[in-house]
Write a protein that holds these residues in place. Structure first.
Motif, PDB file in Angstrom:
ATOM      1  N   GLU A 184       0.821  -1.210   0.000  1.00  0.00           N
ATOM      2  CA  GLU A 184       0.000   0.000   0.000  1.00  0.00           C
ATOM      3  C   GLU A 184       0.850   1.252   0.000  1.00  0.00           C
ATOM      4  O   GLU A 184       0.520   2.244  -0.669  1.00  0.00           O
ATOM      5  CB  GLU A 184      -0.884   0.077   1.260  1.00  0.00           C
ATOM      6  N   GLN A 216     -11.124   8.976  10.998  1.00  0.00           N
ATOM      7  CA  GLN A 216     -11.439   8.469   9.662  1.00  0.00           C
ATOM      8  C   GLN A 216     -10.692   7.184   9.377  1.00  0.00           C
ATOM      9  O   GLN A 216      -9.617   6.933   9.922  1.00  0.00           O
ATOM     10  CB  GLN A 216     -11.081   9.528   8.608  1.00  0.00           C
ATOM     11  N   ALA A 274      -9.072   4.771   6.272  1.00  0.00           N
ATOM     12  CA  ALA A 274      -8.676   4.716   4.865  1.00  0.00           C
ATOM     13  C   ALA A 274      -8.762   3.276   4.394  1.00  0.00           C
ATOM     14  O   ALA A 274      -8.149   2.384   4.989  1.00  0.00           O
ATOM     15  CB  ALA A 274      -7.256   5.243   4.692  1.00  0.00           C
ATOM     16  N   ILE A 304      -0.008  -7.006   4.133  1.00  0.00           N
ATOM     17  CA  ILE A 304      -0.264  -8.131   5.016  1.00  0.00           C
ATOM     18  C   ILE A 304      -0.721  -9.358   4.241  1.00  0.00           C
ATOM     19  O   ILE A 304      -1.155 -10.357   4.807  1.00  0.00           O
ATOM     20  CB  ILE A 304      -1.264  -7.693   6.123  1.00  0.00           C
ATOM     21  N   ILE A 339     -14.226  -5.014   5.505  1.00  0.00           N
ATOM     22  CA  ILE A 339     -13.167  -4.448   6.347  1.00  0.00           C
ATOM     23  C   ILE A 339     -13.772  -4.009   7.674  1.00  0.00           C
ATOM     24  O   ILE A 339     -14.817  -3.352   7.694  1.00  0.00           O
ATOM     25  CB  ILE A 339     -12.512  -3.228   5.664  1.00  0.00           C
ATOM     26  N   TYR A 392      -7.524  -0.437  12.758  1.00  0.00           N
ATOM     27  CA  TYR A 392      -8.319  -0.619  11.533  1.00  0.00           C
ATOM     28  C   TYR A 392      -8.017   0.453  10.489  1.00  0.00           C
ATOM     29  O   TYR A 392      -8.930   0.996   9.878  1.00  0.00           O
ATOM     30  CB  TYR A 392      -9.815  -0.691  11.868  1.00  0.00           C
ATOM     31  N   SER A 393      -6.733   0.747  10.304  1.00  0.00           N
ATOM     32  CA  SER A 393      -6.310   1.708   9.286  1.00  0.00           C
ATOM     33  C   SER A 393      -7.039   3.034   9.454  1.00  0.00           C
ATOM     34  O   SER A 393      -7.472   3.660   8.491  1.00  0.00           O
ATOM     35  CB  SER A 393      -6.559   1.120   7.883  1.00  0.00           C
ATOM     36  N   SER A 394      -7.192   3.470  10.716  1.00  0.00           N
ATOM     37  CA  SER A 394      -7.909   4.720  10.950  1.00  0.00           C
ATOM     38  C   SER A 394      -7.002   5.695  11.680  1.00  0.00           C
ATOM     39  O   SER A 394      -6.027   5.309  12.318  1.00  0.00           O
ATOM     40  CB  SER A 394      -9.175   4.468  11.765  1.00  0.00           C
ATOM     41  N   ALA A 395      -7.336   6.982  11.562  1.00  0.00           N
ATOM     42  CA  ALA A 395      -6.548   8.019  12.231  1.00  0.00           C
ATOM     43  C   ALA A 395      -7.385   9.284  12.330  1.00  0.00           C
ATOM     44  O   ALA A 395      -8.384   9.439  11.622  1.00  0.00           O
ATOM     45  CB  ALA A 395      -5.272   8.300  11.444  1.00  0.00           C
ATOM     46  N   ILE A 415      -1.457   7.649   7.475  1.00  0.00           N
ATOM     47  CA  ILE A 415      -2.301   6.458   7.334  1.00  0.00           C
ATOM     48  C   ILE A 415      -3.448   6.714   6.364  1.00  0.00           C
ATOM     49  O   ILE A 415      -3.791   5.871   5.537  1.00  0.00           O
ATOM     50  CB  ILE A 415      -2.844   6.032   8.712  1.00  0.00           C
ATOM     51  N   LEU A 416      -4.024   7.918   6.433  1.00  0.00           N
ATOM     52  CA  LEU A 416      -5.197   8.198   5.609  1.00  0.00           C
ATOM     53  C   LEU A 416      -4.837   8.449   4.147  1.00  0.00           C
ATOM     54  O   LEU A 416      -5.697   8.510   3.284  1.00  0.00           O
ATOM     55  CB  LEU A 416      -5.962   9.399   6.184  1.00  0.00           C
ATOM     56  N   LYS A 417      -3.559   8.615   3.879  1.00  0.00           N
ATOM     57  CA  LYS A 417      -3.137   8.864   2.500  1.00  0.00           C
ATOM     58  C   LYS A 417      -3.251   7.578   1.667  1.00  0.00           C
ATOM     59  O   LYS A 417      -3.722   7.601   0.530  1.00  0.00           O
ATOM     60  CB  LYS A 417      -1.683   9.342   2.516  1.00  0.00           C
ATOM     61  N   THR A 418      -2.802   6.454   2.238  1.00  0.00           N
ATOM     62  CA  THR A 418      -2.739   5.215   1.459  1.00  0.00           C
ATOM     63  C   THR A 418      -3.606   4.094   2.022  1.00  0.00           C
ATOM     64  O   THR A 418      -3.970   3.175   1.305  1.00  0.00           O
ATOM     65  CB  THR A 418      -1.300   4.675   1.425  1.00  0.00           C
ATOM     66  N   GLY A 419      -3.934   4.158   3.315  1.00  0.00           N
ATOM     67  CA  GLY A 419      -4.508   2.987   3.976  1.00  0.00           C
ATOM     68  C   GLY A 419      -3.385   2.033   4.333  1.00  0.00           C
ATOM     69  O   GLY A 419      -2.381   1.955   3.617  1.00  0.00           O
ATOM     70  N   VAL A 420      -3.501   1.328   5.453  1.00  0.00           N
ATOM     71  CA  VAL A 420      -2.422   0.429   5.876  1.00  0.00           C
ATOM     72  C   VAL A 420      -3.010  -0.895   6.349  1.00  0.00           C
ATOM     73  O   VAL A 420      -4.210  -1.026   6.552  1.00  0.00           O
ATOM     74  CB  VAL A 420      -1.584   1.037   7.029  1.00  0.00           C
ATOM     75  N   SER A 421      -2.140  -1.893   6.500  1.00  0.00           N
ATOM     76  CA  SER A 421      -2.493  -3.147   7.150  1.00  0.00           C
ATOM     77  C   SER A 421      -1.276  -3.542   7.965  1.00  0.00           C
ATOM     78  O   SER A 421      -0.187  -3.032   7.728  1.00  0.00           O
ATOM     79  CB  SER A 421      -2.832  -4.221   6.113  1.00  0.00           C
ATOM     80  N   GLY A 422      -1.434  -4.435   8.920  1.00  0.00           N
ATOM     81  CA  GLY A 422      -0.269  -4.792   9.725  1.00  0.00           C
ATOM     82  C   GLY A 422      -0.635  -5.793  10.789  1.00  0.00           C
ATOM     83  O   GLY A 422      -1.809  -6.114  10.973  1.00  0.00           O
ATOM     84  N   LEU A 424      -7.388  -5.677  10.137  1.00  0.00           N
ATOM     85  CA  LEU A 424      -8.621  -5.168   9.538  1.00  0.00           C
ATOM     86  C   LEU A 424      -9.741  -6.197   9.659  1.00  0.00           C
ATOM     87  O   LEU A 424     -10.763  -6.082   8.992  1.00  0.00           O
ATOM     88  CB  LEU A 424      -8.403  -4.864   8.049  1.00  0.00           C
TER      89      LEU A 424
END
Lengths: 569, 212
Positions: A124, A213, A215, A240, B59, B78-81, B90-97, B150
């Motif tokens: 990503e 928010q 994403a 992931i 998700i 949950y890829s939130s900020a 984080i909000l620019k691309t979305g993430v996972s981990g 997620l």
């Protein structure tokens, strides 16, 4: 517990039914026999041959074949490296990502051209849609097809045929096997929920607290996903990998991915049986590998089902270890996926291997060490028969008979090549860089889990690179911008290249030599290689060789960790 | 010059195959996906009556209050900020981990059991005590972080353990909630493959429809 075993048994049953169908089809394709799909594919292939200037009937000598593999792979890697470095100015980059660091791009290009897909980045946040689809997605097909082509050349040589033409086999592997299955599989994946879009990530206010928010990363995932698994590539679209609900949303997609991973490595054993006109031997070898595979699944399944004793005390009852696992997969599908992906050198993961219980980790490592349960795309099958040749030699020494395989004498050259291939290259490019890294834990290693597990993290990374697997104990600080990222990118690149191309050179030379040998007529004194006894001896050779080489590392890592946990942390 | 000739040959076949597998093949799947399965191909996005996107059906989202069913703990929330304070982008691309904590790592125990420290910055509340304070009988999925961070699901047991709390906060009867839970279960494929899970975001959206 029972339900979990039923899922595993059901999946394995489908694999068994699939093997003769796909294996027989692959054999027909590469023996040049007519298939049902000729009318569809022949015109396409003619166009491809014409455009690329291939003479379809010109067979190659051993060195010529090797030259073609190396040069074509080098050209592909260079073009992909350039594409990755230029992604900032290339289109389809909705999140505005710049070029990665040079070492990340280099490691990625090498990792994907070698069919490994070890990823020292998160999809990503590192690569644009263009880089993923056009650069990495391209290597998904060609690296897998390279493996299939080499395996077919190896089988041809072993059974006394000319090796064939690398470029023709490369094209056929794509047009006849990888692309058709991918087209069907990708459509099923989209229908089941995997996205396929060029739209940018969606940002939404969360339901509970609209000031925060979320994403949601999107992308052209479905077409990428199926060839990722089918080609034993394993490089996830998202950081992931197949744990991401978009890569692998449900039980159906998970089943498809497991079947895609295991389909070709299992089938190629049957393909060998048809080439050698000895299906009995193929099924015996198949049964041997299947047996090891079952034992590995059982060990990991029991370990995960029993869970982590320290946490179970807090829960008040024994519950499965779900750290790094998704609810929709649970322990059973996570274990089956993990053992299959490490065995077939796919490297995709639907749960985090670093957080598996120690004995499951030991199984994953054992798969990377042995490389034959079922082994990588094409190369795994070739290793399997190299082990058979080694077993012929060992038994020949024991009973005092001239070692022969398929009627051809096993002599010094064959033994040197197989032992180089199996006994030396693999451990050298795992244990030596592993030792160097461990000597500088602060500067180089970047271990994230203390104690015995840290050793496993380092060894796993090199084993994954040298076996061209690509999965990892991902806590390891192996990516930029971690200070240890540069070392990991460069040192694993060496293991990636050595683990891929030295064995391929040796395999082609071995096959080339075997194909030129005169056939010795079979007498009562000939050691038969298609018997249960000989297959058992082969299993013994494989396990003893593997254990002698790698047991110390397992003992100091996973097994020690097992006793540590059993004794209370 | 045979090497030169070989390179040209390799280059030619590379470009031909490139067009086939990295341009034509993705375009075909993109076309089929967008035309035949537009909902799935665009991320299974859930929209409200006004067409605003509320999230994805696949998700998860973070839930920690009494009025909602809690989701699993997540290493990326949950890829939130908070958009005012998203220094990590984080909000620019979305993430996972994932946590990637080994079962033998003391940090795993600390995270779940909690850890007292004289420095309040370093003290960890512990997932277990958070659950106990919310009156939830802990289950494995609620203690352990997921693979993707997620995970849209919790187990049926984890949902059942939260019925009393949500019923009280919303003034609903437990049997109403049981019905809602059953309606939002994603089952096994063919009744065999995978594990059933309660889709937390969809369940909580359904809750809001009953008692806004």
């Amino acid at each position: 517990m029972v339900q979990g075993w039923i899922q595993i048994a059901g999946t394995l049953l489908i694999v068994l039914l699939m093997t003769p169908l796909l294996g027989g089809y692959i054999a027909r394709v590469f023996l040049g026999e007519p298939t049902r799909f000729d009318r569809l594919f022949c015109p396409l292939e003619r166009i491809l041959y014409q455009l690329s200037g291939i003479r379809a009937h010109a067979t190659m000598s051993g060195w010529h074949y090797i030259q073609a593999v190396l040069i074509s792979n080098l050209v592909m890697a260079v073009l992909v490296f350039i594409t990755l470095m230029l992604q900032g100015v290339l289109p389809l980059n909705p999140t505005g990502l710049g070029a990665p660091t040079w070492d990340t791009a280099l490691h990625t290009a090498i990792s994907f051209v070698t069919n490994t897909n070890q990823q020292h980045y998160s999809g990503e946040t590192t690569f644009s849609y263009f880089s993923q689809v056009v650069a990495l997605g391209f290597l998904f097909f060609t690296s897998a097809a390279t493996g299939i082509a080499v395996a077919i050349a190896f089988i041809r040589g072993l059974t006394g045929r000319p090796l064939g033409n690398f470029y023709v086999d490369l094209t056929l592997a794509i047009t006849r096997i990888l692309l058709p299955i991918s087209l069907v599989g990708a459509v099923i994946l989209v229908a089941a929920g995997t996205p396929e879009t060029l739209a940018a990530p969606v940002v939404v206010p969360t339901l509970e607290n609209p000031n925060v928010q979320q994403a949601i990363a999107l992308g052209p995932v479905a077409h990428f996903e199926i060839i990722k698994d089918l080609g034993e590539n394993g490089g996830g679209f998202f950081g992931i990998n197949s744990a991401h609900p978009f890569e692998n949303p449900n039980g159906l997609t998970n089943l498809i991915q497991i079947l895609a991973m295991i389909a070709i490595p299992t089938s190629l054993i049957y393909t060998y049986g048809i080439f050698a006109n000895n299906r009995k031997q193929a099924w015996l070898v198949y049964g041997m590998v299947f047996g090891i595979y079952l034992v590995f699944i059982a060990i990991a399944a029991i370990a995960e089902y029993q869970g982590n004793p320290a946490i179970n005390t807090l829960l008040g009852s024994p519950q499965p270890n779900l750290e790094g696992k998704e609810v929709r997969f649970g322990w059973a599908q996570s274990v089956l996926y993990a053992v299959t992906t490490t065995g077939t050198m796919c490297g995709a993961v639907n749960s985090m291997h670093d957080s598996f219980m120690p004995l499951s980790g030991a199984v994953q490592l054992a798969n990377l060490f042995l490389q034959i349960v079922w082994g990588g795309q094409g190369t795994g099958t070739a290793y399997l028969f190299a082990y058979l040749i080694l077993a012929v030699f060992v038994t020949g020494l024991m009973v005092g008979r001239t070692p022969e395989f398929l009627g051809r004498k096993i002599e010094k050259r064959e033994v040197v090549l197989t032992s180089l291939l199996i006994l030396l290259v693999h451990p050298i490019f795992i244990l030596i860089p592993g030792a160097i890294t461990l000597a500088f834990p602060e500067q180089l290693a970047g271990i994230s889990n203390p104690g015995f597990h840290g050793l496993s993290q380092v060894i796993y990374e090199y084993a994954s690179a040298a076996a061209n697997n690509g999965s990892g104990f991902e806590g390891l600080a192996d990516s930029q911008p971690a200070p240890t990222g540069l070392w990991w990118n460069l040192s694993t690149s060496v293991s990636l290249l050595a683990g891929r191309y030295i064995p391929i050179i040796a395999l082609v030379l071995l096959a080339d030599g075997m194909s030129r040998k005169p056939v010795v007529p079979m007498t009562t004194g000939t050691l038969r290689t298609d018997t249960g006894l000989f297959t058992g001896v082969t299993a013994g050779v494989i396990l003893i060789m593997g254990a002698l080489t790698f047991f110390p590392v397992l003992a100091l890592g996973a097994i020690a960790e097992y006793f540590q946990i059993a004794g209370g942390i | 010059m045979s090497i030169f000739y070989e390179v040209i040959k390799a280059l030619r076949i590379t470009l031909v195959l490139w067009v086939l597998v990295a341009v034509l093949y993705p375009l075909v799947i993109l076309g089929v996906g967008q035309i035949a399965f537009p909902y799935q191909a665009n991320g299974s996005l859930i929209k409200n009556d006004r067409g605003q996107v509320l999230g994805s059906a696949l998700i998860g989202q973070p839930f920690t209050g009494d009025r909602y069913f809690h989701s699993r703990p997540s290493t990326t929330n949950y890829s939130s900020a908070d958009p005012q304070n998203d220094t990590a982008g984080i909000l620019k691309t979305g993430v996972s981990g994932a946590s990637n904590l080994a079962p033998s790592n003391p940090a795993l125990l600390d995270r779940i059991r909690g850890k007292a420290d004289r420095d309040p910055q370093k003290a960890i509340a512990g997932t277990l005590s958070v659950l106990q304070q919310a009156g939830i009988q802990p289950t494995a999925d609620l203690l352990y972080t997921s693979g993707s961070s997620l995970d849209p699901h919790i187990t049926l047991e984890a949902a059942t353990a939260q019925i009393d709390r949500v019923a009280k906060a919303r003034g609903l009867s437990p049997s109403q909630l049981e019905t809602l839970i059953v309606q939002n279960v994603d089952g096994r494929f063919l009744g065999i493959f995978g594990e059933p899970g309660v889709a937390v975001l969809r369940l909580n959206l359904a809750l809001d429809k009953v008692t806004p």
